[in-house]
Motif scaffolding. Structure first.
Motif, PDB file in Angstrom:
ATOM      1  N   ASP B   1      38.924  45.057  39.530  1.00 61.43           N
ATOM      2  CA  ASP B   1      38.270  44.264  38.504  1.00 61.43           C
ATOM      3  C   ASP B   1      38.136  42.826  39.003  1.00 61.43           C
ATOM      4  N   GLN B   2      36.889  42.404  39.251  1.00 63.91           N
ATOM      5  CA  GLN B   2      36.663  41.081  39.800  1.00 63.91           C
ATOM      6  C   GLN B   2      36.770  40.033  38.720  1.00 63.91           C
ATOM      7  N   GLN B   3      37.660  39.083  38.878  1.00 69.35           N
ATOM      8  CA  GLN B   3      37.838  38.025  37.891  1.00 69.35           C
ATOM      9  C   GLN B   3      36.896  36.854  38.130  1.00 69.35           C
ATOM     10  N   VAL B   4      36.405  36.714  39.364  1.00 66.31           N
ATOM     11  CA  VAL B   4      35.458  35.660  39.704  1.00 66.31           C
ATOM     12  C   VAL B   4      34.247  36.341  40.341  1.00 66.31           C
ATOM     13  N   LYS B   5      33.088  36.089  39.757  1.00 62.96           N
ATOM     14  CA  LYS B   5      31.894  36.796  40.205  1.00 62.96           C
ATOM     15  C   LYS B   5      30.801  35.829  40.632  1.00 62.96           C
ATOM     16  N   GLN B   6      30.263  36.081  41.795  1.00 64.49           N
ATOM     17  CA  GLN B   6      29.087  35.366  42.247  1.00 64.49           C
ATOM     18  C   GLN B   6      28.003  36.429  42.419  1.00 64.49           C
ATOM     19  N   ASN B   7      27.112  36.485  41.473  1.00 66.18           N
ATOM     20  CA  ASN B   7      26.184  37.611  41.397  1.00 66.18           C
ATOM     21  C   ASN B   7      25.009  37.520  42.355  1.00 66.18           C
ATOM     22  N   SER B   8      24.788  36.355  42.929  1.00 64.37           N
ATOM     23  CA  SER B   8      23.696  36.217  43.889  1.00 64.37           C
ATOM     24  C   SER B   8      24.265  36.223  45.293  1.00 64.37           C
ATOM     25  N   PRO B   9      24.017  37.280  46.065  1.00 71.82           N
ATOM     26  CA  PRO B   9      24.546  37.308  47.435  1.00 71.82           C
ATOM     27  C   PRO B   9      23.899  36.258  48.334  1.00 71.82           C
ATOM     28  N   SER B  10      22.661  35.871  48.002  1.00 72.57           N
ATOM     29  CA  SER B  10      21.977  34.910  48.851  1.00 72.57           C
ATOM     30  C   SER B  10      21.015  34.064  48.031  1.00 72.57           C
ATOM     31  N   LEU B  11      20.700  32.888  48.613  1.00 72.07           N
ATOM     32  CA  LEU B  11      19.782  31.945  47.982  1.00 72.07           C
ATOM     33  C   LEU B  11      19.070  31.191  49.090  1.00 72.07           C
ATOM     34  N   SER B  19      19.584  22.935  45.216  1.00 69.05           N
ATOM     35  CA  SER B  19      20.203  24.256  45.322  1.00 69.05           C
ATOM     36  C   SER B  19      21.162  24.407  44.145  1.00 69.05           C
ATOM     37  N   ILE B  20      21.089  25.533  43.461  1.00 64.76           N
ATOM     38  CA  ILE B  20      21.996  25.806  42.347  1.00 64.76           C
ATOM     39  C   ILE B  20      22.698  27.132  42.606  1.00 64.76           C
ATOM     40  N   LEU B  21      24.009  27.058  42.759  1.00 70.25           N
ATOM     41  CA  LEU B  21      24.806  28.253  42.986  1.00 70.25           C
ATOM     42  C   LEU B  21      25.641  28.514  41.746  1.00 70.25           C
ATOM     43  N   ASN B  22      25.673  29.761  41.327  1.00 70.51           N
ATOM     44  CA  ASN B  22      26.322  30.115  40.076  1.00 70.51           C
ATOM     45  C   ASN B  22      27.570  30.956  40.264  1.00 70.51           C
ATOM     46  N   CYS B  23      28.457  30.865  39.281  1.00 69.60           N
ATOM     47  CA  CYS B  23      29.723  31.579  39.338  1.00 69.60           C
ATOM     48  C   CYS B  23      30.160  31.884  37.907  1.00 69.60           C
ATOM     49  N   ASP B  24      30.603  33.096  37.666  1.00 69.74           N
ATOM     50  CA  ASP B  24      31.128  33.491  36.364  1.00 69.74           C
ATOM     51  C   ASP B  24      32.564  33.974  36.524  1.00 69.74           C
ATOM     52  N   TYR B  25      33.366  33.772  35.491  1.00 74.64           N
ATOM     53  CA  TYR B  25      34.744  34.245  35.555  1.00 74.64           C
ATOM     54  C   TYR B  25      35.105  34.951  34.261  1.00 74.64           C
ATOM     55  N   THR B  26      36.094  35.821  34.361  1.00 73.32           N
ATOM     56  CA  THR B  26      36.472  36.606  33.184  1.00 73.32           C
ATOM     57  C   THR B  26      37.853  36.223  32.644  1.00 73.32           C
ATOM     58  N   ASN B  27      38.690  35.642  33.489  1.00 73.66           N
ATOM     59  CA  ASN B  27      40.053  35.319  33.081  1.00 73.66           C
ATOM     60  C   ASN B  27      40.077  33.972  32.351  1.00 73.66           C
ATOM     61  N   SER B  28      40.333  33.998  31.064  1.00 75.17           N
ATOM     62  CA  SER B  28      40.312  32.765  30.279  1.00 75.17           C
ATOM     63  C   SER B  28      41.509  31.866  30.579  1.00 75.17           C
ATOM     64  N   MET B  29      42.466  32.364  31.375  1.00 70.10           N
ATOM     65  CA  MET B  29      43.611  31.534  31.756  1.00 70.10           C
ATOM     66  C   MET B  29      43.267  30.561  32.890  1.00 70.10           C
ATOM     67  N   PHE B  30      42.185  30.829  33.602  1.00 67.85           N
ATOM     68  CA  PHE B  30      41.800  29.924  34.688  1.00 67.85           C
ATOM     69  C   PHE B  30      41.568  28.524  34.130  1.00 67.85           C
ATOM     70  N   ASP B  31      42.150  27.510  34.781  1.00 68.60           N
ATOM     71  CA  ASP B  31      41.972  26.148  34.303  1.00 68.60           C
ATOM     72  C   ASP B  31      41.611  25.177  35.417  1.00 68.60           C
ATOM     73  N   TYR B  32      41.366  25.705  36.603  1.00 67.86           N
ATOM     74  CA  TYR B  32      40.991  24.834  37.718  1.00 67.86           C
ATOM     75  C   TYR B  32      40.056  25.628  38.617  1.00 67.86           C
ATOM     76  N   PHE B  33      38.950  24.981  38.982  1.00 67.11           N
ATOM     77  CA  PHE B  33      37.902  25.685  39.716  1.00 67.11           C
ATOM     78  C   PHE B  33      37.506  24.874  40.945  1.00 67.11           C
ATOM     79  N   LEU B  34      37.187  25.594  42.014  1.00 65.15           N
ATOM     80  CA  LEU B  34      36.870  24.928  43.269  1.00 65.15           C
ATOM     81  C   LEU B  34      35.671  25.612  43.916  1.00 65.15           C
TER      82      LEU B  34
END
Lengths: 113, 114
Positions: B1-11, B19-34
């Motif tokens: 189960d992927q908690q961090v998803k980058q749905n676009s393999p390429s741009l 350039s706009i790169l996107n990222c989605d996450y599922t774990n609501s406990m995450f509080d710091y992103f890099l």
């Protein structure tokens, strides 16, 4: 200053053999991490050291994998009875403390034939 | 189960454009992103980070936006340069309770064409 260094840069071994991968963190960094990156994937956490002790080894896939950091600086990741599925890039990162940014080394590319 | 998803393999973008790169996450406990950038045969290089108490962080040409309600973050690079061509990884951690380990997405290969 010098960054994180890892040796060897490439390692080819045969199934069933033992390998050691070395990480030299940035001087003064107390936290050290090992990650593994398989083809087409992002890095996956293996183990975290704070000083000499392994504070979290929950990412190690099984008991064939072991890591040490005896003097709180250099770390060695040890893999026994290697399997073809162990082939990956093994990345080491260090940070000044666990709250600080992790800086990565270039990785060791392990190929198990 | 992927908690961090980058749905676009390429741009692929043109030099000088955004350039706009996107990222989605599922774990609501995450509080710091890099965001990390990776060139072939090198380790990931830290680019920019954002704490969950903020919704935007800017550093030169790089800006990260965080939308906590949507569990979504994005990296904007403007203007894009050919040297920005690399794989970009989104990563997240839980700093409350001292869970420091990074969880990464699969990465997005950005190509900036001259």
């Amino acid at each position: 200053g010098a960054g994180v260094s890892q040796t060897p840069s490439n390692k080819v071994t045969e199934k069933g053999k033992y390998v050691e991968l070395r990480c030299d963190p940035i001087s003064g960094h107390t936290a050290l991490y090992w990650y593994r990156q398989s083809l087409g994937q992002g890095p996956e956490f293996l183990i975290y050291f704070q000083g000499t002790g392994a504070a979290d080894d929950s990412g190690l896939p099984n008991d064939r994998f072991f890591a040490v950091r005896p003097e709180g600086s250099v770390s060695t990741l040890k893999i026994q009875r290697t399997e073809r599925g162990d082939s990956a890039v093994y990345l080491c990162a260090s940070s000044l403390s666990r709250e600080e940014t992790q800086y990565f080394g270039p990785g060791t590319r392990l190929l198990v034939l | 189960d992927q908690q961090v998803k980058q749905n676009s393999p390429s741009l692929s973008v043109q030099e000088g454009r955004i350039s706009i790169l996107n990222c989605d996450y599922t774990n609501s406990m995450f509080d710091y992103f890099l965001w990390y950038k990776k060139y072939p045969a090198e380790g990931p290089t830290f680019l920019i980070s954002i704490s969950s108490i903020k919704d935007k962080n800017e550093d030169g040409r790089f800006t990260v936006f965080l939308n906590k309600s949507a569990k979504h973050l994005s990296l904007h690079i403007v203007p894009s340069q050919p040297g920005d061509s690399a794989v970009y990884f989104c990563a997240a951690s839980v700093r409350r309770g001292s869970n420091y380990k990074l969880t990464f997405g699969k990465g997005t290969l950005l190509t900036v064409n001259p």
